[in-house]
Design a protein around this motif. Sequence first.
Motif, PDB file in Angstrom:
ATOM      1  N   ARG A 267       0.857  -1.189   0.000  1.00 18.25           N
ATOM      2  CA  ARG A 267       0.000   0.000   0.000  1.00 18.25           C
ATOM      3  C   ARG A 267       0.889   1.233   0.000  1.00 18.25           C
ATOM      4  O   ARG A 267       2.007   1.194   0.512  1.00 18.25           O
ATOM      5  CB  ARG A 267      -0.899   0.008   1.247  1.00 18.25           C
ATOM      6  CG  ARG A 267      -1.903  -1.122   1.286  1.00 18.25           C
ATOM      7  CD  ARG A 267      -2.710  -1.102   2.572  1.00 18.25           C
ATOM      8  NE  ARG A 267      -3.624  -2.245   2.654  1.00 18.25           N
ATOM      9  CZ  ARG A 267      -4.303  -2.561   3.724  1.00 18.25           C
ATOM     10  NH1 ARG A 267      -4.174  -1.843   4.844  1.00 18.25           N
ATOM     11  NH2 ARG A 267      -5.116  -3.605   3.721  1.00 18.25           N
ATOM     12  N   PRO A 268       0.373   2.357  -0.547  1.00 16.96           N
ATOM     13  CA  PRO A 268       1.176   3.585  -0.522  1.00 16.96           C
ATOM     14  C   PRO A 268       1.486   4.001   0.905  1.00 16.96           C
ATOM     15  O   PRO A 268       0.664   3.743   1.805  1.00 16.96           O
ATOM     16  CB  PRO A 268       0.258   4.605  -1.212  1.00 16.96           C
ATOM     17  CG  PRO A 268      -0.727   3.792  -1.989  1.00 16.96           C
ATOM     18  CD  PRO A 268      -0.922   2.528  -1.212  1.00 16.96           C
ATOM     19  N   PRO A 269       2.634   4.632   1.146  1.00 20.28           N
ATOM     20  CA  PRO A 269       3.651   4.960   0.144  1.00 20.28           C
ATOM     21  C   PRO A 269       4.522   3.750  -0.199  1.00 20.28           C
ATOM     22  O   PRO A 269       4.860   2.953   0.681  1.00 20.28           O
ATOM     23  CB  PRO A 269       4.475   6.039   0.848  1.00 20.28           C
ATOM     24  CG  PRO A 269       4.354   5.703   2.306  1.00 20.28           C
ATOM     25  CD  PRO A 269       2.963   5.150   2.487  1.00 20.28           C
ATOM     26  N   ALA A 270       4.882   3.652  -1.476  1.00 16.52           N
ATOM     27  CA  ALA A 270       5.733   2.561  -1.926  1.00 16.52           C
ATOM     28  C   ALA A 270       7.192   2.859  -1.588  1.00 16.52           C
ATOM     29  O   ALA A 270       7.590   4.029  -1.508  1.00 16.52           O
ATOM     30  CB  ALA A 270       5.576   2.365  -3.428  1.00 16.52           C
ATOM     31  N   PRO A 271       8.001   1.839  -1.396  1.00 13.32           N
ATOM     32  CA  PRO A 271       9.415   2.053  -1.089  1.00 13.32           C
ATOM     33  C   PRO A 271      10.211   2.469  -2.328  1.00 13.32           C
ATOM     34  O   PRO A 271       9.794   2.217  -3.458  1.00 13.32           O
ATOM     35  CB  PRO A 271       9.870   0.684  -0.587  1.00 13.32           C
ATOM     36  CG  PRO A 271       8.952  -0.288  -1.253  1.00 13.32           C
ATOM     37  CD  PRO A 271       7.627   0.413  -1.366  1.00 13.32           C
ATOM     38  N   SER A 272      11.343   3.099  -2.088  1.00  8.12           N
ATOM     39  CA  SER A 272      12.255   3.440  -3.179  1.00  8.12           C
ATOM     40  C   SER A 272      12.979   2.185  -3.657  1.00  8.12           C
ATOM     41  O   SER A 272      13.090   1.192  -2.930  1.00  8.12           O
ATOM     42  CB  SER A 272      13.285   4.464  -2.701  1.00  8.12           C
ATOM     43  OG  SER A 272      12.651   5.660  -2.307  1.00  8.12           O
ATOM     44  N   LEU A 273      13.478   2.263  -4.888  1.00  5.61           N
ATOM     45  CA  LEU A 273      14.271   1.161  -5.437  1.00  5.61           C
ATOM     46  C   LEU A 273      15.751   1.500  -5.338  1.00  5.61           C
ATOM     47  O   LEU A 273      16.146   2.637  -5.617  1.00  5.61           O
ATOM     48  CB  LEU A 273      13.914   0.924  -6.912  1.00  5.61           C
ATOM     49  CG  LEU A 273      12.488   0.519  -7.238  1.00  5.61           C
ATOM     50  CD1 LEU A 273      12.296   0.428  -8.740  1.00  5.61           C
ATOM     51  CD2 LEU A 273      12.131  -0.809  -6.567  1.00  5.61           C
ATOM     52  N   PRO A 274      16.583   0.540  -4.988  1.00  7.62           N
ATOM     53  CA  PRO A 274      18.019   0.797  -4.998  1.00  7.62           C
ATOM     54  C   PRO A 274      18.542   0.941  -6.423  1.00  7.62           C
ATOM     55  O   PRO A 274      17.922   0.453  -7.380  1.00  7.62           O
ATOM     56  CB  PRO A 274      18.604  -0.440  -4.308  1.00  7.62           C
ATOM     57  CG  PRO A 274      17.568  -1.500  -4.445  1.00  7.62           C
ATOM     58  CD  PRO A 274      16.244  -0.808  -4.511  1.00  7.62           C
ATOM     59  N   ALA A 275      19.701   1.593  -6.552  1.00  7.27           N
ATOM     60  CA  ALA A 275      20.267   1.893  -7.874  1.00  7.27           C
ATOM     61  C   ALA A 275      20.478   0.635  -8.700  1.00  7.27           C
ATOM     62  O   ALA A 275      20.246   0.631  -9.918  1.00  7.27           O
ATOM     63  CB  ALA A 275      21.577   2.654  -7.706  1.00  7.27           C
ATOM     64  N   GLU A 276      20.895  -0.456  -8.041  1.00  8.61           N
ATOM     65  CA  GLU A 276      21.176  -1.668  -8.830  1.00  8.61           C
ATOM     66  C   GLU A 276      19.899  -2.275  -9.411  1.00  8.61           C
ATOM     67  O   GLU A 276      19.913  -2.876 -10.490  1.00  8.61           O
ATOM     68  CB  GLU A 276      21.930  -2.705  -7.988  1.00  8.61           C
ATOM     69  CG  GLU A 276      21.197  -3.214  -6.757  1.00  8.61           C
ATOM     70  CD  GLU A 276      21.505  -2.409  -5.505  1.00  8.61           C
ATOM     71  OE1 GLU A 276      21.308  -2.940  -4.396  1.00  8.61           O
ATOM     72  OE2 GLU A 276      21.939  -1.235  -5.626  1.00  8.61           O
ATOM     73  N   VAL A 277      18.765  -2.093  -8.725  1.00 11.40           N
ATOM     74  CA  VAL A 277      17.502  -2.608  -9.258  1.00 11.40           C
ATOM     75  C   VAL A 277      17.025  -1.746 -10.426  1.00 11.40           C
ATOM     76  O   VAL A 277      16.561  -2.270 -11.447  1.00 11.40           O
ATOM     77  CB  VAL A 277      16.429  -2.691  -8.149  1.00 11.40           C
ATOM     78  CG1 VAL A 277      15.061  -3.055  -8.734  1.00 11.40           C
ATOM     79  CG2 VAL A 277      16.837  -3.713  -7.097  1.00 11.40           C
ATOM     80  N   THR A 278      17.138  -0.425 -10.298  1.00  9.31           N
ATOM     81  CA  THR A 278      16.701   0.442 -11.410  1.00  9.31           C
ATOM     82  C   THR A 278      17.583   0.234 -12.636  1.00  9.31           C
ATOM     83  O   THR A 278      17.077   0.161 -13.757  1.00  9.31           O
ATOM     84  CB  THR A 278      16.704   1.931 -11.010  1.00  9.31           C
ATOM     85  OG1 THR A 278      18.014   2.319 -10.607  1.00  9.31           O
ATOM     86  CG2 THR A 278      15.727   2.201  -9.895  1.00  9.31           C
ATOM     87  N   SER A 279      18.893   0.134 -12.458  1.00  9.09           N
ATOM     88  CA  SER A 279      19.777  -0.033 -13.617  1.00  9.09           C
ATOM     89  C   SER A 279      19.552  -1.382 -14.283  1.00  9.09           C
ATOM     90  O   SER A 279      19.561  -1.496 -15.524  1.00  9.09           O
ATOM     91  CB  SER A 279      21.247   0.131 -13.216  1.00  9.09           C
ATOM     92  OG  SER A 279      21.619  -0.839 -12.254  1.00  9.09           O
ATOM     93  N   ALA A 280      19.310  -2.423 -13.478  1.00 11.76           N
ATOM     94  CA  ALA A 280      19.032  -3.740 -14.050  1.00 11.76           C
ATOM     95  C   ALA A 280      17.695  -3.742 -14.786  1.00 11.76           C
ATOM     96  O   ALA A 280      17.530  -4.430 -15.801  1.00 11.76           O
ATOM     97  CB  ALA A 280      19.045  -4.804 -12.955  1.00 11.76           C
TER      98      ALA A 280
END
Length: 297
Positions: A267-280
């Motif tokens: 449910r909101p708020p959603a967590p942030s994504l780490p850099a390695e997950v976004t780049s992948a």
Amino acid sequence: MNAAAMLQTSLSELKLVRRGKVRDVYAVDEDHLLIVATDRISAFDCILPTAVPRKGEVLTSLSKFWFEKLAHIVPNHLVTTNLDEMPENVRRAESLKGRSMLVRKANVFPVECVVRGYLVGSGWKDYLRTGEVCGHKLPENLLESAELSEPIFTPSTKAEEGHDENISESQVRDMLGAEITDHLREMSLRLYSEARNYARRRGIIIADTKFEFGRDKNGEIILVDEVFTPDSSRFWPAESYSPGKSQPSFDKQFVRDYLETLDWNKRPPAPSLPAEVTSATTARYLEAYRLLTGTEL
């Protein structure tokens, strides 16, 4: 976050019509809309606070590729993705380059036209519970991710917020009438079958997908929104396909899998994504584009 990533647009010269989970839609004139694919990503019906760089470019470029490739089956709403060919008040916004579609307006039908070629996701859950998917009785003892003997049309409601709900074809008939429902089913199955066969030759399995259709100002039924992108479809690498389990994917399942490892109630708020997950994730979207089109973005 990559400086090129875009979470939200703001165009003072155009009226914002709606801000969806990924796209910002603006009115250009009485016949046309501007659809801007941001780098927002959603999972479990929540928009995440982290952008995925270049995601909007992939969605726009891949939709253009498919709209042109499949136009012989059904007409679509795309006018151009070339910023230089758009009205002057759009051309001035350089940040929109590569992520914008000028499209014809349409009255969109209130259903998602889902086609499944494989047993996965909510279809798999429904099958485990009832032996059926949206009114389609399936053989017993099928495995997760199993290929179906024939693709099936499994429509759903189109929720502005929250979950889409799987519905039966008869429910669509009650909403839209038999003639329109039959047409949408036929077009959806033809689009899926042609794209699935093409993608398989390129090393990608399209497990399932969803379409949206609408009527243009002349009353013609056209394909709208996006088509065969990693956001609207499940893309699996064909070389590693093995039924009986969840499959690795080129779509945002990678993000969902990461979020499942967290202590988050979806449910909101959603967590942030780490850099390695976004780049992948960016890499997966770009690889899907490369495999399907044969070109680098």
